[in-house]
Design a protein around this motif. Structure first.
Motif, PDB file in Angstrom:
ATOM      1  N   ILE A  44      -8.060 -37.959 -92.390  1.00 28.41           N
ATOM      2  CA  ILE A  44      -7.030 -39.006 -92.412  1.00 28.41           C
ATOM      3  C   ILE A  44      -5.710 -38.467 -92.955  1.00 28.41           C
ATOM      4  N   SER A  45      -5.774 -37.419 -93.773  1.00 30.17           N
ATOM      5  CA  SER A  45      -4.537 -36.809 -94.263  1.00 30.17           C
ATOM      6  C   SER A  45      -3.814 -36.075 -93.141  1.00 30.17           C
ATOM      7  N   VAL A  46      -4.572 -35.376 -92.295  1.00 29.01           N
ATOM      8  CA  VAL A  46      -3.963 -34.724 -91.137  1.00 29.01           C
ATOM      9  C   VAL A  46      -3.410 -35.786 -90.185  1.00 29.01           C
ATOM     10  N   ALA A  47      -4.174 -36.866 -89.985  1.00 29.45           N
ATOM     11  CA  ALA A  47      -3.700 -37.952 -89.120  1.00 29.45           C
ATOM     12  C   ALA A  47      -2.434 -38.580 -89.679  1.00 29.45           C
ATOM     13  N   ALA A  48      -2.384 -38.750 -91.000  1.00 27.21           N
ATOM     14  CA  ALA A  48      -1.201 -39.341 -91.625  1.00 27.21           C
ATOM     15  C   ALA A  48       0.014 -38.448 -91.454  1.00 27.21           C
ATOM     16  N   SER A  49      -0.184 -37.141 -91.566  1.00 28.67           N
ATOM     17  CA  SER A  49       0.944 -36.224 -91.394  1.00 28.67           C
ATOM     18  C   SER A  49       1.452 -36.275 -89.961  1.00 28.67           C
ATOM     19  N   ARG A  50       0.529 -36.424 -89.029  1.00 26.04           N
ATOM     20  CA  ARG A  50       0.923 -36.526 -87.625  1.00 26.04           C
ATOM     21  C   ARG A  50       1.599 -37.866 -87.337  1.00 26.04           C
ATOM     22  N   SER A  51       1.165 -38.927 -88.042  1.00 22.75           N
ATOM     23  CA  SER A  51       1.719 -40.263 -87.824  1.00 22.75           C
ATOM     24  C   SER A  51       3.048 -40.475 -88.525  1.00 22.75           C
ATOM     25  N   GLY A  52       3.414 -39.541 -89.396  1.00 24.34           N
ATOM     26  CA  GLY A  52       4.693 -39.659 -90.075  1.00 24.34           C
ATOM     27  C   GLY A  52       4.632 -40.339 -91.418  1.00 24.34           C
ATOM     28  N   ARG A  53       3.417 -40.673 -91.903  1.00 22.68           N
ATOM     29  CA  ARG A  53       3.336 -41.292 -93.225  1.00 22.68           C
ATOM     30  C   ARG A  53       3.624 -40.286 -94.322  1.00 22.68           C
ATOM     31  N   THR A  54       3.314 -39.034 -94.074  1.00 22.78           N
ATOM     32  CA  THR A  54       3.676 -37.978 -95.010  1.00 22.78           C
ATOM     33  C   THR A  54       4.669 -37.074 -94.294  1.00 22.78           C
ATOM     34  N   LYS A  55       4.991 -35.954 -94.886  1.00 19.81           N
ATOM     35  CA  LYS A  55       5.933 -35.047 -94.241  1.00 19.81           C
ATOM     36  C   LYS A  55       5.443 -34.688 -92.841  1.00 19.81           C
ATOM     37  N   SER A  56       6.340 -34.662 -91.897  1.00 20.38           N
ATOM     38  CA  SER A  56       5.954 -34.397 -90.515  1.00 20.38           C
ATOM     39  C   SER A  56       5.434 -32.970 -90.384  1.00 20.38           C
ATOM     40  N   ASN A  57       4.203 -32.830 -89.972  1.00 17.74           N
ATOM     41  CA  ASN A  57       3.645 -31.503 -89.716  1.00 17.74           C
ATOM     42  C   ASN A  57       2.429 -31.643 -88.828  1.00 17.74           C
ATOM     43  N   LEU A  58       2.025 -30.570 -88.217  1.00 17.19           N
ATOM     44  CA  LEU A  58       0.835 -30.546 -87.393  1.00 17.19           C
ATOM     45  C   LEU A  58      -0.180 -29.616 -88.024  1.00 17.19           C
ATOM     46  N   ARG A  59      -1.426 -29.807 -87.669  1.00 17.92           N
ATOM     47  CA  ARG A  59      -2.487 -28.960 -88.194  1.00 17.92           C
ATOM     48  C   ARG A  59      -2.205 -27.505 -87.828  1.00 17.92           C
ATOM     49  N   THR A  60      -2.305 -26.638 -88.801  1.00 18.35           N
ATOM     50  CA  THR A  60      -2.073 -25.213 -88.582  1.00 18.35           C
ATOM     51  C   THR A  60      -3.357 -24.455 -88.846  1.00 18.35           C
ATOM     52  N   SER A  61      -3.765 -23.637 -87.906  1.00 15.78           N
ATOM     53  CA  SER A  61      -5.016 -22.898 -88.066  1.00 15.78           C
ATOM     54  C   SER A  61      -4.928 -21.930 -89.233  1.00 15.78           C
ATOM     55  N   TYR A  62      -6.066 -21.712 -89.913  1.00 10.48           N
ATOM     56  CA  TYR A  62      -6.087 -20.671 -90.928  1.00 10.48           C
ATOM     57  C   TYR A  62      -6.619 -19.402 -90.285  1.00 10.48           C
ATOM     58  N   GLY A  63      -6.028 -18.287 -90.659  1.00 13.25           N
ATOM     59  CA  GLY A  63      -6.491 -17.003 -90.147  1.00 13.25           C
ATOM     60  C   GLY A  63      -6.476 -16.972 -88.628  1.00 13.25           C
ATOM     61  N   THR A  64      -7.573 -16.485 -88.055  1.00 11.81           N
ATOM     62  CA  THR A  64      -7.678 -16.378 -86.599  1.00 11.81           C
ATOM     63  C   THR A  64      -8.690 -17.383 -86.064  1.00 11.81           C
ATOM     64  N   SER A  65      -8.941 -18.449 -86.807  1.00 12.27           N
ATOM     65  CA  SER A  65      -9.980 -19.396 -86.419  1.00 12.27           C
ATOM     66  C   SER A  65      -9.497 -20.342 -85.336  1.00 12.27           C
ATOM     67  N   ASN A  66     -10.449 -21.058 -84.731  1.00 11.50           N
ATOM     68  CA  ASN A  66     -10.108 -22.114 -83.799  1.00 11.50           C
ATOM     69  C   ASN A  66     -10.310 -23.456 -84.487  1.00 11.50           C
ATOM     70  N   SER A  67     -10.058 -24.548 -83.769  1.00  6.75           N
ATOM     71  CA  SER A  67     -10.166 -25.855 -84.403  1.00  6.75           C
ATOM     72  C   SER A  67     -11.599 -26.170 -84.804  1.00  6.75           C
ATOM     73  N   CYS A  68     -12.584 -25.647 -84.072  1.00 12.95           N
ATOM     74  CA  CYS A  68     -13.986 -25.897 -84.444  1.00 12.95           C
ATOM     75  C   CYS A  68     -14.299 -25.273 -85.801  1.00 12.95           C
ATOM     76  N   ASP A  69     -13.800 -24.066 -86.033  1.00  8.90           N
ATOM     77  CA  ASP A  69     -13.955 -23.436 -87.348  1.00  8.90           C
ATOM     78  C   ASP A  69     -13.397 -24.341 -88.443  1.00  8.90           C
TER      79      ASP A  69
END
Length: 332
Positions: free
Chosen positions: A155-180
């Motif tokens: 919900i924190s990632v969703a909130a950031s995408r919705s603009g409730r927090t600072k505007s940002n998108l999920r950023t991968s860590y390292g060389t992982s994919n979203s499943c990781d």
């Protein structure tokens, strides 16, 4: 009649008694007020929580959270994070962060530290359990808290995408994919630094070539290193193995169809590494509350053992899966 120094001295005992009585009254009144405030706060906290049953234990969950989170998969959390519109949902606790990792670490800080927490710190989540019962059911307690933490990451990632927090998108860590990422978000006893260390160690020792013996060695030792450095907080060797297997399977989730054999090879060699991990890992009591898992071999000994294993060549998925787990598989 004048107020002389001699008379003032004579009055000191009475003055001292009066001051002490006044101070005691003020302290008592202040304590009484503090007690009322604490009781009010505790009542408000209780009103914001609801009772749920998790694996036959009575637990507390924020009233705004859906009970379904207890069954959410990593893909469920990713779906929430990327599709939910949380504008106006101020009743949900969310964390600011410019990256996925920042959000995860922010959520971690709202919960007891898996490395150093005491049973009493988990009482708010299991108020009906005694300290002894929390210790006895520590693994279920940790699993439950991981469920809450994973939902708060989503919900924190969703909130950031919705603009409730600072505007940002999920950023991968390292060389992982979203499943990781989302597997990690649902298993936050995993040590993120240990995950990175395991990956880097495997590459440095075994090399980075694909589909041949280097690749086989790398995947096998990667799984052992993940068990050693990332999954050690899990309370048994079997549970640590299961978490590592889930993480490494998630790592392969977006492999294209034309790389299906490579994926099958990697998954098989992962199992070879996990079998060896099960032979050199042991459960130990970290403290009065917590069990961890430790590995009895050094990094070099692990690599030397894997490198000493025989290998076989396979040309189909059936050939890959039908081999013994003490022999590595390669495609060329």
């Amino acid at each position: 009649m004048g107020f002389t120094l001699q008379k003032a001295v004579c009055l000191l005992p009475s003055i001292n008694k009066f001051i002490m009585l006044l101070a005691a009254t003020m302290v008592f009144t202040g304590c009484e007020h503090d007690t009322r405030v604490r009781q009010k706060i505790e009542a408000e906290k209780q009103a914001d929580m609801k009772e749920v049953i998790y694996k036959n234990l009575s637990a507390q969950m924020p009233i705004a959270y859906p009970e379904e989170i207890l069954d959410f998969s990593p893909s469920d959390l990713e779906y929430i994070a990327l599709t939910e519109n949380l504008n106006g949902a101020s009743h949900l606790r969310t964390i600011n962060g410019n990256t996925f990792d920042e959000i995860v670490e922010g959520v971690r800080k709202n919960y007891p530290d898996f490395d150093n927490a005491t049973p009493e710190e988990y009482k708010p989540y299991f108020p009906k359990l005694s300290t002894e019962q929390i210790i006895e059911n520590q693994d279920i307690v940790f699993q439950y808290v991981e469920k809450l933490m994973g939902y708060e990451v989503a919900i924190s990632v969703a909130a950031s995408r919705s603009g409730r927090t600072k505007s940002n998108l999920r950023t991968s860590y390292g060389t992982s994919n979203s499943c990781d990422e989302w597997y990690y978000a649902t298993h936050l006893r995993l040590d993120k630094g240990g995950m990175d260390k395991a990956r880097d160690l495997a590459k440095s020792k075994a090399g980075v070539l694909e589909d041949e013996r280097q690749d086989a060695n790398r995947h096998a030792i990667w799984n052992v290193y993940l068990g050693k450095y990332a999954a050690y907080r899990y309370g048994s060797v079997g549970e640590a193995m299961g978490v590592v297997q889930g993480l490494t399977e998630a790592h392969e989730c977006d492999v294209p169809q034309n790389k299906a054999l490579s994926k099958d090879m990697d998954l098989f060699n992962n199992l070879v590494g996990l079998l060896y991990f099960s032979q050199i890992a042991q459960k130990y009591k970290k403290n009065i509350f917590d069990y961890n898992v430790k590995v009895t071999k050094t990094d070099d000994e692990i690599y030397t053992y894997i490198k000493s294993l025989n290998d076989r060549m396979a040309a189909s998925s059936a050939e890959i899966s039908n081999g013994p787990l003490n022999i590595l598989v390669r495609l060329k």
